[in-house]
Design an enzyme around this catalytic site. Sequence first.
Site, PDB file in Angstrom:
ATOM      1  CB  SER A  26      -0.909   0.018   1.232  1.00 40.06           C
ATOM      2  OG  SER A  26      -1.681  -1.151   1.279  1.00 40.06           O
ATOM      3  CG  HIS A  57      -4.595  -4.423  -3.653  1.00 40.52           C
ATOM      4  ND1 HIS A  57      -4.442  -3.522  -2.637  1.00 40.52           N
ATOM      5  CD2 HIS A  57      -4.889  -5.603  -3.075  1.00 40.52           C
ATOM      6  CE1 HIS A  57      -4.620  -4.135  -1.481  1.00 40.52           C
ATOM      7  NE2 HIS A  57      -4.888  -5.404  -1.712  1.00 40.52           N
ATOM      8  CB  THR A 114      -5.439  -9.309  -5.001  1.00 44.76           C
ATOM      9  OG1 THR A 114      -4.524  -8.220  -5.079  1.00 44.76           O
ATOM     10  CG2 THR A 114      -5.481  -9.859  -3.590  1.00 44.76           C
ATOM     11  CE1 TYR A 200      13.208  19.257  11.147  1.00 44.79           C
ATOM     12  CE2 TYR A 200      12.806  21.560  11.658  1.00 44.79           C
ATOM     13  CZ  TYR A 200      12.417  20.382  11.042  1.00 44.79           C
ATOM     14  OH  TYR A 200      11.257  20.344  10.321  1.00 44.79           O
TER      15      TYR A 200
HETATM   16  C1  LIG Z   1      -1.548  -6.684  -5.840  1.00 44.04           C
HETATM   17  C2  LIG Z   1      -1.477  -6.083  -4.457  1.00 44.04           C
HETATM   18  N1  LIG Z   1      -1.125  -4.782  -4.319  1.00 44.04           N
HETATM   19  C3  LIG Z   1      -1.027  -4.197  -3.115  1.00 44.04           C
HETATM   20  C4  LIG Z   1      -1.310  -4.892  -1.961  1.00 44.04           C
HETATM   21  C5  LIG Z   1      -1.208  -4.190  -0.630  1.00 44.04           C
HETATM   22  O1  LIG Z   1      -0.120  -4.697   0.081  1.00 44.04           O
HETATM   23  P1  LIG Z   1       0.049  -4.476   1.663  1.00 44.04           P
HETATM   24  O2  LIG Z   1      -1.024  -5.283   2.301  1.00 44.04           O
HETATM   25  O3  LIG Z   1       1.423  -5.022   1.920  1.00 44.04           O
HETATM   26  O4  LIG Z   1      -0.049  -3.040   1.954  1.00 44.04           O
HETATM   27  C6  LIG Z   1      -1.701  -6.234  -2.054  1.00 44.04           C
HETATM   28  C7  LIG Z   1      -2.041  -6.989  -0.823  1.00 44.04           C
HETATM   29  O5  LIG Z   1      -2.593  -8.051  -0.833  1.00 44.04           O
HETATM   30  C8  LIG Z   1      -1.766  -6.852  -3.325  1.00 44.04           C
HETATM   31  O6  LIG Z   1      -2.125  -8.147  -3.473  1.00 44.04           O
END
Ligand SMILES: Cc1ncc(COP(=O)(O)O)c(C=O)c1O
Length: 348
Positions: A26, A57, A114, A200
């Site tokens: 993500s 996703h 997915t 900083y």
């Molecule tokens: C194709 C794809 N993209 C992104 C993600 C998101 O990954 P994360 O859960 O590591 O944030 C997933 C999670 O299943 C995924 O299958």
Amino acid sequence: MLTIDWLRRLCGLPEGGGGLFVSGGSLANLTTLAVARERLPEDDWPRAVLYCSDQTHSSVDRAARTLGIVGGRFRRLVTDAGQRLDPRPLTEAIRADRAVGLLPLAVIANAGTTNTGAVDPLVELANLCAKEDLWFHVDGAYATAAVISSRAAPLLAGLDRADSLVLDPHKWLFQPYDIGCLLVRDAARLESAFAILPEYLRDIAAAAGEINYCDNGLELTRRFRALKLWMSFKVFGLAAFRAAIKRGIQLAETAGEILREAGCWEITSPAQLAVITFRHRATPADPAAAEEFHRHLLDAVVANDHSLVTGTALEGRPVLRLCTVNPRTTDADLRESLDRLGRLAETL
Ligand SMILES: Cc1ncc(COP(=O)(O)O)c(C=O)c1O
């Protein structure tokens, strides 16, 4: 840097490419899309458009929302019969958007969705992006790792054309959570998108030629995520990872054979990159009744306490989904799990 560089080379990105370890896919999708957006002057950001498929996703939707690319400017296109993004309607959408003054920014391709493990036509999409001058991002959070296996590499041809890609070692490289990885074709873009040097932090500014990873992404204070991956590559060797991935691919194919032999299952998407989806032939045709049947079946699977199968939907209808990435699963485990699943379905 060493571990990122191993992954860069395994994915076929050129020298000069680089990347970053983040918490997961993500954050990796968000970070890379923020880098892509830098191609446009800030004043043009409200007109930027992203293109992906209806199988992309949800983390990409979330990334787009976070970046303010919302509503009609985040385009999810309907996929073909194999759940892949079709370049033809995509080309039309890009042209139509340009015609009304919008600014097509990036195409987000899937390298292993997915839902079904489908891989978008990466070479064709890379060609389209080159022609239309768009950023080519590949979300391969779980399946990109399969590029190290000769069984899967041909399926992932075109990955090396990506401007950015996502690969999660905490998925198919078997690492404990959290380690996601993003790679970019041109490492300098990370720093130009993210580096800010307040007074900083001047004492710890990177020297010339040094990479300070806190300048390459959203996190300033970061954990040492590379260590576990470095260590497991060193301890087990790449050959062990290759064998484990090959085993995952074979297991999904074996599941397909068992399901076909049983005769009571409809395979809704074939084994691809360790994912297979299917439904019981007794699943009601009515969508609401089918949902209920699946909910009862999944509850029965949990109560049975032997193995787990997940549910998802394809073309609006529920399906069961096996993701066979655990190389310790035996053929006998698979057969027993699917036999039980069939028996449970028959009791509903
Ligand atoms: C194709 C794809 N993209 C992104 C993600 C998101 O990954 P994360 O859960 O590591 O944030 C997933 C999670 O299943 C995924 O299958």
